[in-house]
Write a protein that holds these residues in place. Structure first.
Motif, PDB file in Angstrom:
ATOM      1  N   GLY A 105      55.600  37.908  44.851  1.00  0.00           N
ATOM      2  CA  GLY A 105      54.908  38.339  43.644  1.00  0.00           C
ATOM      3  C   GLY A 105      54.474  37.169  42.792  1.00  0.00           C
ATOM      4  O   GLY A 105      55.034  36.061  42.877  1.00  0.00           O
ATOM      5  N   VAL A 106      53.485  37.409  41.957  1.00  0.00           N
ATOM      6  CA  VAL A 106      53.027  36.421  40.980  1.00  0.00           C
ATOM      7  C   VAL A 106      52.963  37.112  39.627  1.00  0.00           C
ATOM      8  O   VAL A 106      52.460  38.231  39.506  1.00  0.00           O
ATOM      9  CB  VAL A 106      51.664  35.822  41.389  1.00  0.00           C
ATOM     10  N   ARG A 107      53.505  36.441  38.595  1.00  0.00           N
ATOM     11  CA  ARG A 107      53.687  37.074  37.283  1.00  0.00           C
ATOM     12  C   ARG A 107      53.204  36.131  36.170  1.00  0.00           C
ATOM     13  O   ARG A 107      53.985  35.370  35.613  1.00  0.00           O
ATOM     14  CB  ARG A 107      55.165  37.417  37.088  1.00  0.00           C
ATOM     15  N   PRO A 108      51.925  36.162  35.827  1.00  0.00           N
ATOM     16  CA  PRO A 108      51.448  35.366  34.686  1.00  0.00           C
ATOM     17  C   PRO A 108      51.714  36.092  33.372  1.00  0.00           C
ATOM     18  O   PRO A 108      51.822  37.318  33.339  1.00  0.00           O
ATOM     19  CB  PRO A 108      49.953  35.251  34.959  1.00  0.00           C
ATOM     20  N   THR A 143      50.994  47.160  48.053  1.00  0.00           N
ATOM     21  CA  THR A 143      50.770  46.336  46.865  1.00  0.00           C
ATOM     22  C   THR A 143      51.005  47.163  45.605  1.00  0.00           C
ATOM     23  O   THR A 143      50.764  48.374  45.586  1.00  0.00           O
ATOM     24  CB  THR A 143      49.346  45.761  46.847  1.00  0.00           C
ATOM     25  N   THR A 144      51.474  46.494  44.573  1.00  0.00           N
ATOM     26  CA  THR A 144      51.808  47.143  43.301  1.00  0.00           C
ATOM     27  C   THR A 144      51.417  46.226  42.156  1.00  0.00           C
ATOM     28  O   THR A 144      51.483  44.990  42.274  1.00  0.00           O
ATOM     29  CB  THR A 144      53.319  47.435  43.226  1.00  0.00           C
ATOM     30  N   VAL A 145      51.038  46.815  41.033  1.00  0.00           N
ATOM     31  CA  VAL A 145      50.746  46.035  39.831  1.00  0.00           C
ATOM     32  C   VAL A 145      51.605  46.546  38.680  1.00  0.00           C
ATOM     33  O   VAL A 145      51.875  47.753  38.576  1.00  0.00           O
ATOM     34  CB  VAL A 145      49.247  46.103  39.466  1.00  0.00           C
ATOM     35  N   THR A 146      52.067  45.623  37.850  1.00  0.00           N
ATOM     36  CA  THR A 146      52.887  45.942  36.675  1.00  0.00           C
ATOM     37  C   THR A 146      52.268  45.289  35.446  1.00  0.00           C
ATOM     38  O   THR A 146      51.801  44.148  35.514  1.00  0.00           O
ATOM     39  CB  THR A 146      54.329  45.427  36.851  1.00  0.00           C
ATOM     40  N   GLU A 178      51.996  41.644  36.640  1.00  0.00           N
ATOM     41  CA  GLU A 178      52.608  41.149  37.874  1.00  0.00           C
ATOM     42  C   GLU A 178      51.984  41.864  39.065  1.00  0.00           C
ATOM     43  O   GLU A 178      51.803  43.082  39.062  1.00  0.00           O
ATOM     44  CB  GLU A 178      54.114  41.379  37.873  1.00  0.00           C
ATOM     45  N   PHE A 179      51.646  41.074  40.076  1.00  0.00           N
ATOM     46  CA  PHE A 179      51.134  41.620  41.331  1.00  0.00           C
ATOM     47  C   PHE A 179      52.202  41.401  42.398  1.00  0.00           C
ATOM     48  O   PHE A 179      52.719  40.289  42.563  1.00  0.00           O
ATOM     49  CB  PHE A 179      49.836  40.924  41.734  1.00  0.00           C
ATOM     50  N   ILE A 180      52.548  42.475  43.130  1.00  0.00           N
ATOM     51  CA  ILE A 180      53.594  42.407  44.150  1.00  0.00           C
ATOM     52  C   ILE A 180      53.024  42.839  45.497  1.00  0.00           C
ATOM     53  O   ILE A 180      52.313  43.846  45.595  1.00  0.00           O
ATOM     54  CB  ILE A 180      54.789  43.300  43.782  1.00  0.00           C
ATOM     55  N   TYR A 181      53.358  42.083  46.523  1.00  0.00           N
ATOM     56  CA  TYR A 181      52.942  42.349  47.895  1.00  0.00           C
ATOM     57  C   TYR A 181      54.197  42.478  48.752  1.00  0.00           C
ATOM     58  O   TYR A 181      55.066  41.597  48.719  1.00  0.00           O
ATOM     59  CB  TYR A 181      52.060  41.195  48.391  1.00  0.00           C
ATOM     60  N   GLU A 182      54.323  43.567  49.475  1.00  0.00           N
ATOM     61  CA  GLU A 182      55.473  43.751  50.356  1.00  0.00           C
ATOM     62  C   GLU A 182      55.003  44.130  51.749  1.00  0.00           C
ATOM     63  O   GLU A 182      54.090  44.938  51.921  1.00  0.00           O
ATOM     64  CB  GLU A 182      56.433  44.816  49.817  1.00  0.00           C
TER      65      GLU A 182
END
Length: 345
Positions: free
Chosen positions: A238-241, A200-203, A227-231
């Motif tokens: 990912g979801v990007r509000p 998981t990663t956050v941007t 943005e939260f990314i799951y791989e």
């Protein structure tokens, strides 16, 4: 018998020590070669410590496809492998790093042009064709090379250019119908959370988007986003509000000051969802924007296929609002076919 066993054990220990010695020397030589290569190709501002960090990341990918993140051994997915490859070369003055997709669509059709946007362009808008070309150039540049707050985090500057070219409208000299510019700065950090062996990663970032026009054709907005990314293996989602930064209202429609498009979030939404999956050398992805209060948004499907060398075949379908800034409040369906230089993930 005991003497023979002792001799065999001694020989085995010697052989094992020799193998480990060769392995260590090979690893040290490989790391040394990496450092030497980075020193030769990197900019003068890059420090030796930053170069060692890059070479460490380069050799962190194990033979079984795993990687060490914050001292934990986890499976490397699509984005993790891409990040490792990028960091091998991102200090080089001669390498450009992709950000979003880079592509050209020689054929890009629409079911309906936007008559409202070009009503004041006199006969020029009437000459636009429903089939045009589109290309996108998207690059990023690291602003930090060593970890800042957590292991593996970085700050980047990015720039994306989209252009819609009326190449088939010979009667009006094949103009560029629309061009969008998207500079941004963002911070990326891997999270110490690996559910089901996933990464998981956050941007967190800020971006400006504009079409570079003046008067009644001007469109722009500023937003901050996370943005939260799951791989997990070949799957990425990912979801990007985001939050649009408010602007003052226009006192005059022709004034360069004030908000050009105060209702843009009604159509472009407040969040974007993305998902992608790689089937070998094929990658299928989808992006969806949504405003739940107005029930408006868009969906985009992408497929990349092997073509030749680094080139990939690219097919895309878009439906909804906001395919470009000039069309932010215009709903349409578009289909494109062309060539991409890199995948979405």
């Amino acid at each position: 018998m005991e003497s023979i066993l002792q001799r065999l054990n001694y020989k085995n220990l010697c052989l094992m020590s020799l193998i480990l010695s060769f392995s260590y020397q090979a690893e040290a030589a490989t790391e040394s070669e990496c450092i030497e290569k980075q020193v030769a190709n990197s900019a003068a501002e890059v420090t030796l410590g930053e170069i060692r960090t890059i070479c460490k990341a380069q050799h962190s990918l194990e033979e079984d496809g795993s990687v060490i993140i914050r001292g934990k051994k986890v499976k490397a997915g699509l984005l993790t492998k891409r990040n490792i490859e990028e960091r091998q070369n991102d200090t080089s003055e001669f390498v450009l790093t992709p950000h979003r997709m880079n592509y050209i669509l020689p054929v890009y059709s629409t079911n309906q042009m936007n008559p409202e946007a070009y009503r004041t362009l006199n006969s020029l808008g009437d000459g636009y064709k429903k089939v045009e070309s589109k290309f996108q150039l998207s690059l990023k540049l690291p602003l930090s090379y060593s970890s800042l707050f957590v292991e593996g985090d970085r700050i980047y500057a990015g720039f994306t250019l989209e252009a819609w070219w009326q190449v088939y409208a010979k009667e009006i000299s094949s103009p560029f119908r629309e061009t969008n510019y998207r500079p941004e700065i963002f911070y990326v950090a891997p999270l110490d959370w690996h559910p089901n062996d996933a990464n998981t990663t956050v941007t967190v970032g800020f971006e400006h988007q504009s079409n570079g026009r003046a008067g009644s054709w001007s469109r722009s907005w500023n937003r901050v986003y996370t943005e939260f990314i799951y791989e997990q293996g070949n799957l990425v989602w990912g979801v990007r509000p985001w939050y649009r930064l408010p602007e003052d209202a226009k006192t005059d429609p022709t004034s360069p000051n004030g908000d050009d498009n105060p209702d843009i979030t009604d159509y472009m939404g407040h969040v974007e969802y993305s998902i992608g999956y790689a089937f070998g050398k094929y990658e299928l992805s989808a992006e969806m924007r949504q405003n739940f209060s107005t029930n408006k948004g868009s969906v985009k499907l992408n497929l990349t296929t092997p073509l030749y060398g680094k080139l990939k075949g690219y097919f895309t379908i878009f439906n909804g609002y906001g395919e470009s800034l000039i069309d932010y409040n215009h709903s349409q369906t578009r289909f494109g076919i062309g060539v991409a230089l890199n995948n979405l993930f």
